[in-house]
Design an enzyme around this catalytic site. Structure first.
Site, PDB file in Angstrom:
ATOM      1  CG  HIS A   1      -1.942  -1.085   1.197  1.00 22.83           C
ATOM      2  ND1 HIS A   1      -2.952  -1.176   0.260  1.00 22.83           N
ATOM      3  CD2 HIS A   1      -2.065  -2.169   1.998  1.00 22.83           C
ATOM      4  CE1 HIS A   1      -3.668  -2.261   0.504  1.00 22.83           C
ATOM      5  NE2 HIS A   1      -3.144  -2.888   1.535  1.00 22.83           N
TER       6      HIS A   1
ATOM      7  CG  HIS B   1      -6.560  -4.201   7.250  1.00 22.73           C
ATOM      8  ND1 HIS B   1      -6.584  -5.068   6.179  1.00 22.73           N
ATOM      9  CD2 HIS B   1      -7.794  -3.656   7.328  1.00 22.73           C
ATOM     10  CE1 HIS B   1      -7.805  -5.040   5.646  1.00 22.73           C
ATOM     11  NE2 HIS B   1      -8.549  -4.197   6.323  1.00 22.73           N
TER      12      HIS B   1
END
Length: 170
Positions: A43, A146
């Site tokens: 990410h 996350h």
């Protein structure tokens, strides 16, 4: 004597080869990759562009556990230190969801799968640059582990109390 030497060398050769087996495993199976390292690999990339979705998702081995393509993957256009700060001083923790909201806004690239149900290696994505986004992450040990979602600041109407709360205290 030569036979013993040759056998010993073969054993050492095989042992050294097997110790490197983890280097050939897909990255999601590497035991040495921490949850934060996996989050960062999947990410965080300050130089990501809309046109690099297919290449980066493939190179970074970003797939579901069954090797099917992820429907969406988001890249945060920032340096790792700024993203880590969401879980430290620059984020607000929501007790109801267990998620932390960034207090700063970020630019992101959202890669969306073009053909639902596709499987590796046929994952084709369309990338889109989005700006002024609040990032929502799960933190563990003051590190993001996350990516949950992104929001426009105007979408915080239902969670305004989150940003008025105290900083992340994980």
């Amino acid at each position: 004597m030569k036979t013993l030497f040759v056998c010993t060398m073969l054993v050492l050769l095989f042992a050294s080869g097997f110790s490197k087996v983890n280097n050939f495993l897909p990255s999601e199976h590497r035991p040495e990759e921490t949850p934060y390292e996996k989050f960062r690999r999947q990410h965080v990339d300050a130089k990501m562009t809309e046109k690099l979705c297919n290449t980066e998702i493939s190179n970074r081995n970003i797939y579901k556990l069954d090797n099917s393509c992820k429907e969406t993957n988001t890249f945060i256009l920032s340096i790792p230190a700024k993203v880590k700060s969401i879980c430290r001083d620059d984020g607000r923790y929501d007790e109801n969801s267990g998620m932390t909201y960034s207090t700063a806004t970020f630019r992101i690239i959202k890669c969306k799968l073009k053909h639902q149900g596709a499987r590796k290696p046929s994952c084709q994505y369309e990338g889109r640059l989005l700006t002024n986004r609040i990032i929502v992450v799960k933190c563990e040990g003051k590190l993001p582990v996350h990516f949950n979602r992104d929001l426009l600041p105007s979408e915080l109407v239902g969670v305004v109390d989150v940003l008025a709360g105290s900083p992340q205290t994980d």
